[in-house]
Design a protein around this motif. Sequence first.
Motif: not given
Lengths: 181, 619
Positions: A17-18, A48, A50, A54, A132, B186-187, B288, B290-291, B303, B315-317, B344
């Motif tokens: 999932c995106s 997000y 941690h 999604r 997706k 978040w990003s 790791i 998709d966004s 991501i 971790v970064v988008e 990040r």
Amino acid sequence: MEGYIMTKRLTVIPEQCSGCRICELVCAIKHFRVNNPKKAAIRVMITYPHPVMRMPIVCSQCRSPLCARVCPADALRLVNGVVQLIEENCVSCYKCLEACPFGAIYAHQDCDLPIKCDMCGGDPECVKACPKAALRLIPEAVLGESKRLNNVLSYAQMKEIEFYEKGEKKIIRYAEIGEES
Amino acid sequence: MSIKSGYFKKHLHVDLTRGNAERLDLSETFIKKYIGGRGFGAKLIWDNLRKHDFKIDPLGPDNLLVIAPGPLTGVYLPSSGKNSFVAISPATGLYGDSSMGGGFGVELRQAGIDAVSITGRAPELSVLLIENGETTILAMPGLKGKNCLEAEGLIKERLGTHAVHVATIGVGGENMVKFACVNTDWSRNAGRTGIGAIMGSKNLKAIVVRGDKDIPVYNVAGLVAENAIAFKYMREHKYFRMWQQEGLMNVIAYANEKGILPSYNFKDGVFAKHDQINGATMLSGYKIGDSACFSCPMCCGNICLVKNGKYAGTVVEGPEYESCAMLGSNLGIDNFAAVLSANRLCDELGIDTISTGGVIGAVIEGYERGILSLADLDGREITWGDEEAILGLIQKIARRQGIGNVLADGARGIIKRWPEMDKVILHVKGLEQSAYDSRSSLSMALAYATSDIGAHHTRAWTIAKEMEQGQNWSDDEKVDIVIYHQKVRPLFDMLGVCRLPWIELGLSERHYANFYKYVTGEEASLEELLERSNDIYNLTRLINVRLGTSRKDDSLPRKVWANPPLTGPTAGRIIKQDDFNRILSLYYQKRGWNEDGIPPASLERKFEDWAVPAWNEHR
């Protein structure tokens, strides 16, 4: 829906999932003819950083549905493999929302009734629209197969095999194949 | 034809000084003429400037910040999650805007609002809460000094729900770094032109939105049918899968191949270790997930996670091309994990990755050339690829410590402090240049020079087309393509949708006229819509002209005249002053502006309808 028996399950592959929420849009358009993702029977939850996740949350059509068990008005029934909302019975107490272990039934201020997945009569719009392939309609018999296969593969990783090299018997583990000695 | 649907016809005006908010009506004339997004923004900014006699301190309380999605934002069509932030930019002192994806604009629409304008300054660090019909200004001084991600988490905790969208600034915005950004979901950042600094100057830490309303669509069946064609086209495109997998990161390899990848502060157009920071590297060990922005099948967002080494756990988008090039090759960093870490850090601190990379690149070259002394650098040497020093400098910029206090003022501030730095920092009108080298493409150079917000690529991205098809283009063709882009691209910002399906997958722009028709009920041809979009381009030019812009400002970074890329396919190429002056004159002529770049006075009358400014009377 008449006469049709649902033997497939709507499953979610969260890793795919995106978070685009097209599933929410098509669901609301199909059932309410409005452009409002908040009126969908499927929602994408996003966490997000941690953990990064999604995950679309949608009804699993449980065989022993807790929502139906708590319903005081007999408005949720398992019919032909789909847990159906009998609209004329529903008293909108929303006990089902609280009972569902996945939170897969929804409420909206404009709607008198809870919003619940009806599998679109066997051909869910969300599955067709997902770009997706994170939403899939798969036969019950196949459910869990990827997990089973993963289990087999991880077991096999540890398995020792015997083979002969220049007449000499040797033992190697699958996990060691390809590793530099 | 009249507008039948597609809008709530509501505009929320917030005065932070007085602590009040009112919902005002938007007239049909206004809606039709300015469409939405940056169109609404430009008009509201224009009216506000007129009210203050064109004397506005970008970081003062009178600067109006407009946040506007478009009529197509949140609608079921490809990539409809866009939202514009518009204000007079602290970096350029001129018109500025930045559009962002994600879901913030959709939520704003669901709250029943077509545009938000914010003026004044809150007495304490505050959060603006917009919930369906209600608006509240909450003092939350406890958020001071929190980074963007922390702030979003704390706000959601305080409100007790995750079902909100938050647009927040970080330390960079609080310290009014002139390239501070606004971070949502978040990003997702509205990165350019320093919109974050404006929120900082208003003591506004965050805007929180929640809404449940139906987004009005005139003809749902028509929309669904049009969509079926558009989505099918996209899904069957040969590069569709590639976009899902790599997103904009595929551009690194392309830019390097063509010699337009910024390397070592644009000293070079190729980067020897480009394959260590490209899409393939990302896919092999870092990506790791998709966004996607709202309703986007392309999901160009990545991501990434750093799994081991000293940046393990990051971790970064992202990254996307611009961030990766500006914080990677442009600074000589060939370690992908370090690029992710820098990306990040920028997200957390809330500063723009493009400008940050541009400024730090200039510092390294400035030191190399002896323009900056060791004392200027606070005694810490910095060289190409020095990850630790670069990450340290990012922190210093956002916190305005030591040299960071000068760098935080962007290109203009740096040149004021060290005039010689003008030779090494690439900027137009005070905005640091995006990650496409223009020295081998005259049309791209023209695009940067004439862009209303400064050296940014979104207004006209003609470089790829010129490099592939335009070796023999005449000046006419070069000017025409720039003007065409400057017409089409703002239309996407006005409608509130992303331009990538059009520019990257070739989804016909005709679809958008149809989408507009099905959503609003107004039959307008693409040409009519482009005319309105062109009006907005003229309007933002007028704003800039009234704020002092003329031909002298439509110029290029000194490097573009003087220093060609050293190696690669574009080696030795520069833009010649004569060529540029000739094409610029032609551009003005085609635009109908005079030789000095000033639009005719009659044009101003076009925007003198005081259709909206009900809020002017309320003051």
